[in-house]
Design an enzyme around this catalytic site. Structure first.
Site, PDB file in Angstrom:
ATOM      1  N   LYS A  83       0.931  -1.322  -0.021  1.00 27.97           N
ATOM      2  CA  LYS A  83       0.137   0.300  -0.051  1.00 27.97           C
ATOM      3  C   LYS A  83       0.736   1.268  -0.043  1.00 27.97           C
ATOM      4  O   LYS A  83       1.918   1.223   0.588  1.00 27.97           O
ATOM      5  CB  LYS A  83      -0.894   0.063   1.015  1.00 27.97           C
ATOM      6  CG  LYS A  83      -1.876   1.259   1.306  1.00 27.97           C
ATOM      7  CD  LYS A  83      -2.869   0.817   2.609  1.00 27.97           C
ATOM      8  CE  LYS A  83      -3.770   1.924   2.652  1.00 27.97           C
ATOM      9  NZ  LYS A  83      -4.665   1.880   3.980  1.00 27.97           N
ATOM     10  N   SER A 158      -9.295   1.343   2.905  1.00 26.70           N
ATOM     11  CA  SER A 158      -8.277   2.246   2.007  1.00 26.70           C
ATOM     12  C   SER A 158      -7.344   1.471   1.280  1.00 26.70           C
ATOM     13  O   SER A 158      -6.744   2.034   0.442  1.00 26.70           O
ATOM     14  CB  SER A 158      -7.812   3.309   2.747  1.00 26.70           C
ATOM     15  OG  SER A 158      -7.017   3.173   3.663  1.00 26.70           O
ATOM     16  N   SER A 182      -9.484  -0.666   7.112  1.00 26.41           N
ATOM     17  CA  SER A 182      -9.133  -0.333   5.630  1.00 26.41           C
ATOM     18  C   SER A 182      -8.246  -1.548   5.439  1.00 26.41           C
ATOM     19  O   SER A 182      -7.937  -1.701   4.133  1.00 26.41           O
ATOM     20  CB  SER A 182      -7.972   0.637   5.720  1.00 26.41           C
ATOM     21  OG  SER A 182      -8.917   1.823   5.891  1.00 26.41           O
TER      22      SER A 182
END
Length: 384
Positions: A83, A158, A182
């Site tokens: 990420k 996310s 997330s």
């Protein structure tokens, strides 16, 4: 021998390395080909922001170790997606924001160092909402991330790009981050194993903050065993992150062994039925069927189930959410700590509209979050 790269596990890859049926360079190139075909073309999944330009060179080094029968590293030659909330010194790190499109960190985050020391190859950085401010895949750097299983459905956020990338077999596994769902939301929506560990079990040093005491990175994989193998590498004390004192208290654990030692006959599992959707809802019914089928399988292995009810559970979730109380403070502190990021406060980014237009949480944070949460009496009520 032709090896299908789809759904490969860590153990399978290592077995192929040892027999000489697969080289790390072939594996990395295969994943890069899939990213080109399905992320940058075709369905345009938008899961990857930046690719490691040194990935093939790193794969050559792994192949040299393989030729020397050196298999000491637990993640040797395992390509991973990370990420873009986590800093990498050799790959631009954007935090999903166009304001950071040229930001190259001075050093790797602690967890990146651990992954590299374990032999992993950081293949690419993945799409995320600007500074992790959404449960959906809206990103000013890369547009909206699509779900590989159904392009008309969300991937969740996310950690949207990691979820889409792992589900689409752009790498063997990935790393996400979770503050309030997330990792768990995109893992759920993309048919992955994702875990939010206790904050501090894995270092957050070198990672942008949203709510500092709730943030934690973690693995996102296609099976439980791979998740455990990555956890074994990532957990532990880091002097750069005071929260990792919990690792000292709990001690280093072998998560792979913990799987092997599971005895379902000794398990009592609570089921929060109030969180299940109605079977009358066409979207909920097939999910309920899948969940209940696995519950039945666990029951056949001896697990005991207890229906539980947490009074006002959704009110408790809202009450414990700290985005509007703490996020601006943590986000601004992080931006100010990085001299090469051109913005040092969220308010300017919002005022100048340098963010994805669908990020309503970012707008709320800017509008309602105090500059100093510790000066607001109501803050302590929620913090407890």
């Amino acid at each position: 021998m032709h090896i299908n790269l789809e759904e490969l596990t860590i153990d399978q890859i290592h077995d192929y390395y040892k027999t000489g049926e697969l080289s790390c360079k072939h594996l990395v190139q295969g994943y890069l080909n899939r990213i080109e075909a399905f992320d940058k073309k075709g369905p345009y999944l938008n899961g990857v922001i930046n690719i490691n330009k040194n990935a093939l060179e790193e794969a050559d080094k792994v192949d040299q170790l393989i030729s020397e029968k050196n298999f000491d590293q637990p993640l040797l030659g395992i390509p991973l997606l990370v990420k873009d909330q986590i800093e990498t010194k050799d790959i631009i790190t954007t935090f999903g924001s166009i304001t950071c499109k040229d930001y190259l960190p001075d050093e790797d985050a602690t967890l990146i160092k651990l992954l590299k020391d374990a032999g992993a190859i950081i293949l690419a950085k993945t799409t995320m909402p600007d500074f992790a401010t959404s449960w959906f895949g809206y990103c000013s750097m890369n547009g909206t991330t699509k779900n590989p299983y159904n392009l008309d459905r969300h991937t969740g956020g996310s950690s949207s790009g990691t979820a889409a990338g792992v589900a689409a077999n752009f790498a063997t596994a990935g790393i996400g981050e979770d503050t309030g769902g997330s990792i768990r939301v995109p893992a759920c929506w993309s048919n992955l194993v994702g875990i939010k560990v206790t904050p501090g079990l894995i270092s957050r040093s070198g990672m942008s903050a949203l709510v500092s005491f709730q943030d934690t990175p973690g693995p996102m994989t296609r099976n439980v065993l791979d998740c455990a193998k990555i956890l074994n590498v990532l957990t532990g004390y880091d002097p750069e992150d005071e929260y990792t004192f919990v690792s000292v208290i709990n001690g280093k654990k072998d998560y792979v062994k913990s799987i092997e030692d599971v005895n379902f006959k000794n398990c009592k599992i609570g089921i929060l039925r109030s969180s299940f959707g109605s079977d009358d809802d066409a979207n909920c019914k097939p999910v309920n069927e899948v969940v209940n089928s696995y519950l039945s399988e666990l029951k056949d292995h001896g697990a005991n189930f207890v229906d539980v009810d947490i009074e006002g559970v959704y009110d408790l979730i809202v009450e414990s959410s700290m985005y509007t109380e703490h996020s601006k403070y943590d986000m601004n502190n992080f931006l100010k700590s990085r001299k090469n990021i051109p913005y040092d406060d969220i308010s300017t980014i919002v005022t100048e509209k340098q963010y994805h237009e669908c990020l309503d949480l970012l707008e709320v944070i800017n509008k309602e979050s105090p500059e100093d949460p510790y000066s607001v009496p109501e803050y302590y009520k929620k913090y407890k």
